[in-house]
Write an enzyme that holds these catalytic residues in place. Structure first.
Site, PDB file in Angstrom:
ATOM      1  N   LYS A  83       0.797  -1.222   0.000  1.00  0.00           N
ATOM      2  CA  LYS A  83       0.000   0.000   0.000  1.00  0.00           C
ATOM      3  C   LYS A  83       0.832   1.276   0.000  1.00  0.00           C
ATOM      4  O   LYS A  83       0.295   2.356  -0.183  1.00  0.00           O
ATOM      5  CB  LYS A  83      -0.994   0.005   1.163  1.00  0.00           C
ATOM      6  CG  LYS A  83      -1.893  -1.191   1.247  1.00  0.00           C
ATOM      7  CD  LYS A  83      -2.706  -1.491  -0.018  1.00  0.00           C
ATOM      8  CE  LYS A  83      -3.738  -0.474  -0.352  1.00  0.00           C
ATOM      9  NZ  LYS A  83      -5.042  -1.064  -0.716  1.00  0.00           N
ATOM     10  N   SER A 108      -2.969 -12.264   4.385  1.00  0.00           N
ATOM     11  CA  SER A 108      -3.342 -12.197   2.965  1.00  0.00           C
ATOM     12  C   SER A 108      -2.254 -12.816   2.098  1.00  0.00           C
ATOM     13  O   SER A 108      -2.551 -13.478   1.101  1.00  0.00           O
ATOM     14  CB  SER A 108      -3.647 -10.761   2.532  1.00  0.00           C
ATOM     15  OG  SER A 108      -2.475  -9.978   2.499  1.00  0.00           O
TER      16      SER A 108
HETATM   17  N1  PMP Z   1      -3.348  -7.563   1.567  1.00  0.00           N
HETATM   18  C1  PMP Z   1      -3.247  -6.634   2.516  1.00  0.00           C
HETATM   19  C2  PMP Z   1      -2.648  -7.005   3.843  1.00  0.00           C
HETATM   20  C3  PMP Z   1      -3.728  -5.338   2.275  1.00  0.00           C
HETATM   21  O1  PMP Z   1      -3.641  -4.400   3.237  1.00  0.00           O
HETATM   22  C4  PMP Z   1      -4.314  -5.036   1.013  1.00  0.00           C
HETATM   23  C5  PMP Z   1      -4.861  -3.676   0.743  1.00  0.00           C
HETATM   24  N2  PMP Z   1      -6.054  -3.384   1.422  1.00  0.00           N
HETATM   25  C6  PMP Z   1      -4.401  -6.039   0.052  1.00  0.00           C
HETATM   26  C7  PMP Z   1      -3.887  -7.290   0.368  1.00  0.00           C
HETATM   27  C8  PMP Z   1      -5.091  -5.837  -1.285  1.00  0.00           C
HETATM   28  O2  PMP Z   1      -4.560  -4.869  -2.137  1.00  0.00           O
HETATM   29  P1  PMP Z   1      -5.479  -3.994  -3.071  1.00  0.00           P
HETATM   30  O3  PMP Z   1      -6.151  -2.941  -2.211  1.00  0.00           O
HETATM   31  O4  PMP Z   1      -4.535  -3.374  -4.050  1.00  0.00           O
HETATM   32  O5  PMP Z   1      -6.498  -4.850  -3.731  1.00  0.00           O
END
Ligand code: PMP
Length: 362
Positions: free
Chosen positions: A55, A297
């Site tokens: 991010k 994630s």
């Molecule tokens: N994993 C984590 C830990 C995140 O903070 C985010 C962003 N919210 C994402 C994945 C997904 O990224 P994006 O917002 O670009 O879809």
């Protein structure tokens, strides 16, 4: 790296004028132990970004876009609704550029993230967990309107996917220019990563299959049900397919405007649901078997990549996004099994030699 010679480094051959210039250009790293032998599996390690997550890219993208357009004036306060990593990224960028930053955040998000943002000098306004991401967003809008602050709008702004098209996608295309790339695997939060990278990959590597994952308990895209939004692109209500899940940063309780492009443009070839428990297990395996620290994630994306690898033809090349570091989850279920005190094995080892033993009370 030749294991017989002593490791050495060469330096980057330049100095940086700001921490912000170190955002991006994260490495794609081969998985050596966990991957089946018949495939090449790589992970793109976004924790190399200075704020520790993918991010950071979005944060610098939004702020510099707003500076260029005049939407953000010198010294103006920036505000955003954020589940954490965006807040950390924005707090870092705002600190380096001299803007005050305020985050609104549900109480469900880990303590580490609140403290990190405050450490960067931000103010964090907590919102009730029951109001989910939409409640948190509406609080940010309210505060921005009341105070004349710049609302970053990560879920709606075109600057989100654009920065991934200009950085993340270009890096992948460059790093795999001389190689096959059969699958690129990601999840979504705002959808900026998938929309931006897919723009680049569809143009430069049309044969690369894009696998998009979402939590088993929140299959918003798989449901096929469209999201109702207002004129500004913001959701008017929670999506009916959403139930709470443990993959922080993924799948909010609505389909973001930024992600809509990925749906409309058929930017993913397959949707793959994943269980947070499997994701957490994979994050633990990545740490133990590969020495790679990632969050829930990242573990979840990697679980999908491993599933794909198991069924793939020999020679298949897969790249998996790891959005952040595991250190951000010390107080979360990811670390629930990790003791702070010595376990039975460690105690036995401690008592196996006479010196420096803890007394029973310590
Ligand atoms: N994993 C984590 C830990 C995140 O903070 C985010 C962003 N919210 C994402 C994945 C997904 O990224 P994006 O917002 O670009 O879809």
């Amino acid at each position: 790296m030749d294991s017989k010679s002593v490791r050495s480094t060469r330096g980057r051959g330049k100095v940086y004028s700001s921490i912000l210039d170190t955002i991006g250009d994260t490495p794609s790293v081969r998985i050596n132990t966990l991957a089946p032998e018949h495939v090449e599996l790589y992970v793109k390690v976004e924790s190399f970004n200075p704020g520790g997550s993918v991010k950071d890219r979005l944060a610098i993208g939004i702020i510099e876009d707003a500076e260029r357009s005049g939407a953000l004036l010198p010294g103006q306060t920036v505000i955003e609704a954020t589940s954490g990593n965006t807040g950390v990224g924005l707090a870092m960028v705002c600190a380096a550029k001299g803007y005050p930053f305020v985050a609104t955040m549900p109480t469900s998000v880990s303590i580490e993230r609140r403290k990190l943002m405050r450490f960067y000098g931000a103010n964090v306004i907590l919102t009730p967990k029951a109001e989910k991401a939409t409640g948190c967003y509406h609080k940010a809008v309210e505060l921005a309107d009341a105070n004349g602050w710049f609302l970053a709008q990560q879920f709606e702004t075109p600057a989100n996917a654009t920065i991934h098209e200009h950085t993340t996608a270009r890096e992948i295309i460059a790093d795999f220019s001389a190689k096959r790339l059969d699958y690129w695997v990601t999840g979504y939060g705002t959808g900026g990563t998938v929309a931006g990278v897919a723009r680049g990959l569809r143009a430069a590597r049309p044969d690369t299959k894009i696998l998009l994952s979402e939590p088993h308990s929140a299959q918003l895209l798989a449901s096929g049900e469209p999201q109702v939004r207002n004129d500004a692109g913001a959701p008017v209500s929670s999506h009916s397919a959403f139930t709470p899940h443990m993959i922080q940063g993924w799948t909010p309780d609505f389909i973001p405007q930024v992600l809509q492009e990925a749906i409309d443009e058929h930017f993913y070839d397959q949707l793959v649901p994943v269980d947070a428990e499997d994701g957490m297990q994979m994050a633990r395996e990545l740490a133990r078997k590969e020495g790679i620290l990632t969050g829930i994630s990242g573990g979840s994306t990697f679980a999908v990549a491993m599933q794909t690898a198991a069924d793939a033809a020999p020679g298949t090349v897969i790249l998996c996004m790891l959005p952040d570091t595991g250190e951000r989850y010390l107080s979360s279920p990811l670390f629930a099994d990790v003791e702070a005190q010595m376990n039975a094995t460690e105690l036995k080892l401690s008592r196996s030699t006479p010196g420096f033993q803890l007394s029973a009370e310590e």
